[in-house]
Design a protein around this motif. Sequence first.
Motif, PDB file in Angstrom:
ATOM      1  N   TYR A  94       0.820  -1.210   0.000  1.00 16.35           N
ATOM      2  CA  TYR A  94       0.000   0.000   0.000  1.00 16.35           C
ATOM      3  C   TYR A  94       0.853   1.257   0.000  1.00 16.35           C
ATOM      4  N   SER A  95       0.334   2.296  -0.603  1.00 13.99           N
ATOM      5  CA  SER A  95       0.953   3.609  -0.468  1.00 13.99           C
ATOM      6  C   SER A  95       0.755   4.077   0.975  1.00 13.99           C
ATOM      7  N   LYS A  96       1.495   5.085   1.381  1.00 15.17           N
ATOM      8  CA  LYS A  96       1.423   5.550   2.772  1.00 15.17           C
ATOM      9  C   LYS A  96       0.007   5.963   3.166  1.00 15.17           C
ATOM     10  N   ASN A  97      -0.719   6.599   2.255  1.00 19.68           N
ATOM     11  CA  ASN A  97      -2.060   7.064   2.612  1.00 19.68           C
ATOM     12  C   ASN A  97      -3.083   5.919   2.680  1.00 19.68           C
ATOM     13  N   LEU A  98      -2.741   4.744   2.216  1.00 23.23           N
ATOM     14  CA  LEU A  98      -3.640   3.589   2.316  1.00 23.23           C
ATOM     15  C   LEU A  98      -3.104   2.502   3.244  1.00 23.23           C
ATOM     16  N   ALA A  99      -2.007   2.768   3.913  1.00 17.29           N
ATOM     17  CA  ALA A  99      -1.377   1.763   4.771  1.00 17.29           C
ATOM     18  C   ALA A  99      -2.308   1.247   5.866  1.00 17.29           C
ATOM     19  N   TYR A 100      -3.250   2.075   6.294  1.00 21.09           N
ATOM     20  CA  TYR A 100      -4.200   1.641   7.332  1.00 21.09           C
ATOM     21  C   TYR A 100      -5.014   0.419   6.897  1.00 21.09           C
ATOM     22  N   MET A 101      -5.173   0.211   5.606  1.00 23.84           N
ATOM     23  CA  MET A 101      -5.984  -0.904   5.105  1.00 23.84           C
ATOM     24  C   MET A 101      -5.370  -2.265   5.425  1.00 23.84           C
ATOM     25  N   GLU A 102      -4.062  -2.293   5.629  1.00 22.89           N
ATOM     26  CA  GLU A 102      -3.393  -3.552   5.944  1.00 22.89           C
ATOM     27  C   GLU A 102      -3.982  -4.195   7.199  1.00 22.89           C
ATOM     28  N   LYS A 103      -4.389  -3.368   8.167  1.00 21.84           N
ATOM     29  CA  LYS A 103      -4.992  -3.906   9.389  1.00 21.84           C
ATOM     30  C   LYS A 103      -6.326  -4.582   9.104  1.00 21.84           C
ATOM     31  N   GLU A 104      -7.028  -4.126   8.075  1.00 21.22           N
ATOM     32  CA  GLU A 104      -8.339  -4.681   7.742  1.00 21.22           C
ATOM     33  C   GLU A 104      -8.249  -5.914   6.847  1.00 21.22           C
ATOM     34  N   VAL A 105      -7.350  -5.899   5.877  1.00 24.23           N
ATOM     35  CA  VAL A 105      -7.323  -6.975   4.882  1.00 24.23           C
ATOM     36  C   VAL A 105      -6.062  -7.823   4.913  1.00 24.23           C
ATOM     37  N   GLY A 106      -5.113  -7.455   5.753  1.00 21.16           N
ATOM     38  CA  GLY A 106      -3.906  -8.258   5.877  1.00 21.16           C
ATOM     39  C   GLY A 106      -2.743  -7.724   5.073  1.00 21.16           C
ATOM     40  N   ARG A 107      -1.591  -8.284   5.364  1.00 24.52           N
ATOM     41  CA  ARG A 107      -0.346  -7.850   4.730  1.00 24.52           C
ATOM     42  C   ARG A 107      -0.212  -8.362   3.299  1.00 24.52           C
ATOM     43  N   PHE A 108      -0.757  -9.563   3.053  1.00 27.19           N
ATOM     44  CA  PHE A 108      -0.556 -10.195   1.752  1.00 27.19           C
ATOM     45  C   PHE A 108      -1.843 -10.213   0.929  1.00 27.19           C
ATOM     46  N   ASN A 109      -1.663 -10.091  -0.359  1.00 29.18           N
ATOM     47  CA  ASN A 109      -2.763 -10.193  -1.313  1.00 29.18           C
ATOM     48  C   ASN A 109      -2.897 -11.662  -1.685  1.00 29.18           C
ATOM     49  N   SER A 110      -4.093 -12.185  -1.587  1.00 25.00           N
ATOM     50  CA  SER A 110      -4.281 -13.612  -1.901  1.00 25.00           C
ATOM     51  C   SER A 110      -4.835 -13.812  -3.315  1.00 25.00           C
ATOM     52  N   GLY A 111      -4.643 -12.840  -4.191  1.00 21.05           N
ATOM     53  CA  GLY A 111      -5.094 -12.970  -5.581  1.00 21.05           C
ATOM     54  C   GLY A 111      -4.274 -13.943  -6.380  1.00 21.05           C
ATOM     55  N   ILE A 112      -3.012 -14.102  -6.005  1.00 19.49           N
ATOM     56  CA  ILE A 112      -2.132 -15.115  -6.603  1.00 19.49           C
ATOM     57  C   ILE A 112      -1.447 -15.830  -5.440  1.00 19.49           C
ATOM     58  N   ILE A 113      -1.663 -17.132  -5.380  1.00 21.65           N
ATOM     59  CA  ILE A 113      -0.994 -17.978  -4.387  1.00 21.65           C
ATOM     60  C   ILE A 113      -0.411 -19.138  -5.152  1.00 21.65           C
TER      61      ILE A 113
END
Length: 151
Positions: free
Chosen positions: A131-150
């Motif tokens: 995330y960009s700095k202004n969206l970093a808060y979203m990590e707490k809601e959706v997690g550190r990793f994107n599960s679109g590709i595993i």
Amino acid sequence: MYYCSIVSKTRLYQFIALYKSIWITADPFEFFVLCMDEDTLNILTDMRLDHLYVISLNEIQDNNLLHLKSIRTIDEYCWTLKPILLAHILDHYSDIDWLTYLDADLYFFDNPKYILRSKLRAAVLLSKHDYSKNLAYMEKEVGRFNSGIIS
């Protein structure tokens, strides 16, 4: 290469675009798709797309999953099913040595092997949301990793 995805009728058109992008750009492949509803199952079965293996939700659901389905949104339930689908395929197809889950809303403009095979020394391939700095808060809601590709 072996791919899999989870698809409902709300993402069916996106999945078909994903499948076609793999068809156009990738080396020989096999694609497994878990259908979340009967309409999607019937449409994809009737399309008879080459190298596509259609899996019914009934094939993987058990009482524990049915309970989770009753208390989660459809999106949350799909997220729950990602590792279940990966394990199901690996358990039933012993010749698969590397399997990649792809969200239905992805599209490839070049061969995915350039991303996936570059990490062959790893046991698992994950990607951070970054995330960009202004969206970093979203990590707490959706997690550190994107599960679109595993992979």
